[in-house]
Scaffold this motif. Structure first.
Motif, short mmCIF file in Angstrom:
data_model
loop_
_atom_site.label_atom_id
_atom_site.label_comp_id
_atom_site.label_asym_id
_atom_site.label_seq_id
_atom_site.Cartn_x
_atom_site.Cartn_y
_atom_site.Cartn_z
N GLY A 145 0.84 -1.18 0.00
CA GLY A 145 0.00 0.00 0.00
C GLY A 145 0.89 1.24 0.00
N THR A 146 0.38 2.34 -0.52
CA THR A 146 1.22 3.51 -0.70
C THR A 146 1.67 4.13 0.62
OG1 THR A 146 -0.75 4.91 -0.91
CG2 THR A 146 0.23 4.06 -2.95
N ALA B 265 6.45 5.13 3.99
CA ALA B 265 7.14 5.16 5.29
C ALA B 265 8.50 4.46 5.23
CB ALA B 265 6.26 4.48 6.34
N LEU B 266 8.75 3.68 4.19
CA LEU B 266 10.04 3.00 4.06
C LEU B 266 11.10 3.89 3.41
CD1 LEU B 266 9.02 -0.58 2.83
CD2 LEU B 266 9.82 0.09 5.10
N LEU C 259 7.50 14.69 -0.05
CA LEU C 259 6.51 14.54 -1.12
C LEU C 259 5.68 13.28 -0.93
CD1 LEU C 259 5.37 15.41 -3.91
CD2 LEU C 259 7.16 13.99 -4.94
N LEU C 260 6.35 12.15 -0.68
CA LEU C 260 5.62 10.89 -0.56
C LEU C 260 4.87 10.79 0.76
CD1 LEU C 260 8.17 8.42 -2.18
CD2 LEU C 260 6.02 9.25 -3.13
N GLN C 261 5.37 11.43 1.79
CA GLN C 261 4.65 11.43 3.06
C GLN C 261 3.30 12.15 2.92
OE1 GLN C 261 6.38 13.80 6.22
NE2 GLN C 261 5.60 12.42 7.79
N ARG C 262 3.29 13.24 2.16
CA ARG C 262 2.08 14.05 2.03
C ARG C 262 1.14 13.56 0.94
NH1 ARG C 262 5.42 19.79 2.04
NH2 ARG C 262 6.04 19.76 4.25
N HIS C 263 1.69 13.03 -0.15
CA HIS C 263 0.85 12.78 -1.34
C HIS C 263 1.03 11.36 -1.88
CE1 HIS C 263 0.14 17.07 -1.29
NE2 HIS C 263 1.42 17.33 -1.48
N LEU D 150 0.31 13.85 -8.44
CA LEU D 150 1.26 14.73 -7.75
C LEU D 150 2.62 14.07 -7.52
CD1 LEU D 150 -1.02 16.38 -5.00
CD2 LEU D 150 -0.34 17.32 -7.23
N ILE D 151 2.69 12.76 -7.66
CA ILE D 151 3.95 12.07 -7.33
C ILE D 151 4.55 11.33 -8.52
CG2 ILE D 151 3.39 11.80 -4.89
CD1 ILE D 151 2.55 8.91 -5.54
N SER D 152 4.07 11.63 -9.74
CA SER D 152 4.61 10.93 -10.90
C SER D 152 6.10 11.20 -11.09
CB SER D 152 3.85 11.34 -12.17
OG SER D 152 3.95 12.74 -12.37
N GLY D 153 6.58 12.32 -10.54
CA GLY D 153 8.00 12.63 -10.66
C GLY D 153 8.83 12.20 -9.48
N SER D 154 8.26 11.39 -8.59
CA SER D 154 9.01 11.00 -7.38
C SER D 154 10.26 10.20 -7.73
CB SER D 154 8.11 10.20 -6.43
OG SER D 154 7.64 9.01 -7.04
#
Length: 314
Positions: A224-225, A230-231, A272-276, A282-286
């Motif tokens: 799950g996202t 969190a990792l 970024l990943l914590q919030r979205h 919003l995270i396609s560029g992560s």
């Protein structure tokens, strides 16, 4: 919108898609093992074979090109890229057969160049590179497709860590060296390979629904996202720990702490990943933030190792 404007818009959109398909920043993961080995050879060992370095960089780029193109070909067969990846080379060209041919050509050229480098160093180079290619194939290729079972990340770490780093060290060390420097390869490659693995890990976040629908059980699909996001701090922290422990132990010079150059991008990625984490748009560029962390971290480590000669007065 007028017809010329519409044509110009479609042309601009296609250029952007091709830019995304080429993914030139991704090639930093291919060249990082040899840059690390070069830093080690220059700063710690005190010798460097520059022609071998250039040849390995080119061969590594060709082999990653094979990996990327074949990945598009194999994913086209399962349909996972049909809707969620308009920048797939197969989707852009509509010619899966031609993309497969280009992929094979890149593989053959890369291996031929590696064979030449092995001739000038040791046959172990080609064997190690073939192991890396094998790991890349079982990750994505039939009938294995281990990436669909959530095993892509450990395979990535092995390929870009101890095996690629060992191959690069052998290529750069004096011709006729007796053995593969496994100890150095493991210590030198462990942290940067984890940063490379983070790039793969982050590439799953924006396509969870597509992956799940086509049976691709990536770690992000399985966890799950939220739990996967969190990792990410652990990836960053462990990468730095693996690189800095040798400094604390006195084995590497303090200049290696330049690997902290990747930290700003790592912090951005975590936030970024914590919030979205559950908002694909919003995270396609992560993964590119992860790539920035990987690139600056690896370059800082390579430079820090190269500066060891200055630090020790050698």
């Amino acid at each position: 919108m007028s017809e010329p404007q519409a044509v110009a818009s479609r042309y601009a959109d296609r250029r952007l898609l091709w830019k995304a398909a080429i993914k030139w920043p991704m090639y930093s993961v291919a060249v990082m093992p040899v840059l690390l080995a070069a830093g080690w050879q220059f700063g710690v060992v005190g010798s460097l074979r520059w022609l071998q370095l250039g040849g390995f960089v080119l061969a590594a780029i060709l082999l990653l090109l094979w990996e990327n193109l074949s990945n598009d070909v194999f994913d086209a067969a399962t349909g996972v890229d049909a809707t969620g990846k308009p920048h797939s080379v197969v989707n852009l060209t509509g010619r899966r057969d031609r993309v497969a041919q280009g992929s094979t050509a890149a593989l053959v050229l890369g291996l031929l160049l590696m064979a030449g480098l092995a001739w000038n160093s040791s046959g172990a180079v080609l064997a190690l590179v073939l192991v890396c290619c094998g790991l890349g194939y079982v990750y994505q290729g039939p009938p294995f497709r281990l990436g669909y079972r959530g095993l892509g990340e450990p395979l990535c770490w092995l390929a870009f860590g101890p095996f690629a780093t060992a191959a690069a060290l052998v290529v750069l060390q004096p011709r006729g060296a007796a053995s593969i420097p496994w100890g150095t390869a493991w210590i030198l490659g462990a942290g940067p390979a984890l940063a490379t693995t983070l790039v793969l890990f982050c590439s799953h976040f924006h396509q969870v629904e597509e992956d799940a629908a086509h049976g691709k059980r990536s770690p992000v699909v399985r966890l799950g996202t939220a739990r996967a996001a969190a990792l990410v701090p652990w990836f960053v922290a462990l990468t730095l720990a693996l690189e800095w422990v040798p400094v604390l132990h006195g084995d590497w010079p303090p200049t290696v702490l330049l690997s902290a150059l990747g930290c700003p991008a790592g912090v951005q990625l975590m936030r970024l990943l914590q919030r979205h984490h559950d908002r694909p748009e919003l995270i396609s560029g992560s993964k590119f933030l992860a790539l920035r962390f990987q690139g600056w971290n690896g370059l800082g480590l390579s430079a820090g190792l190269a500066l060891a000669r200055v630090w020790t007065g050698g």
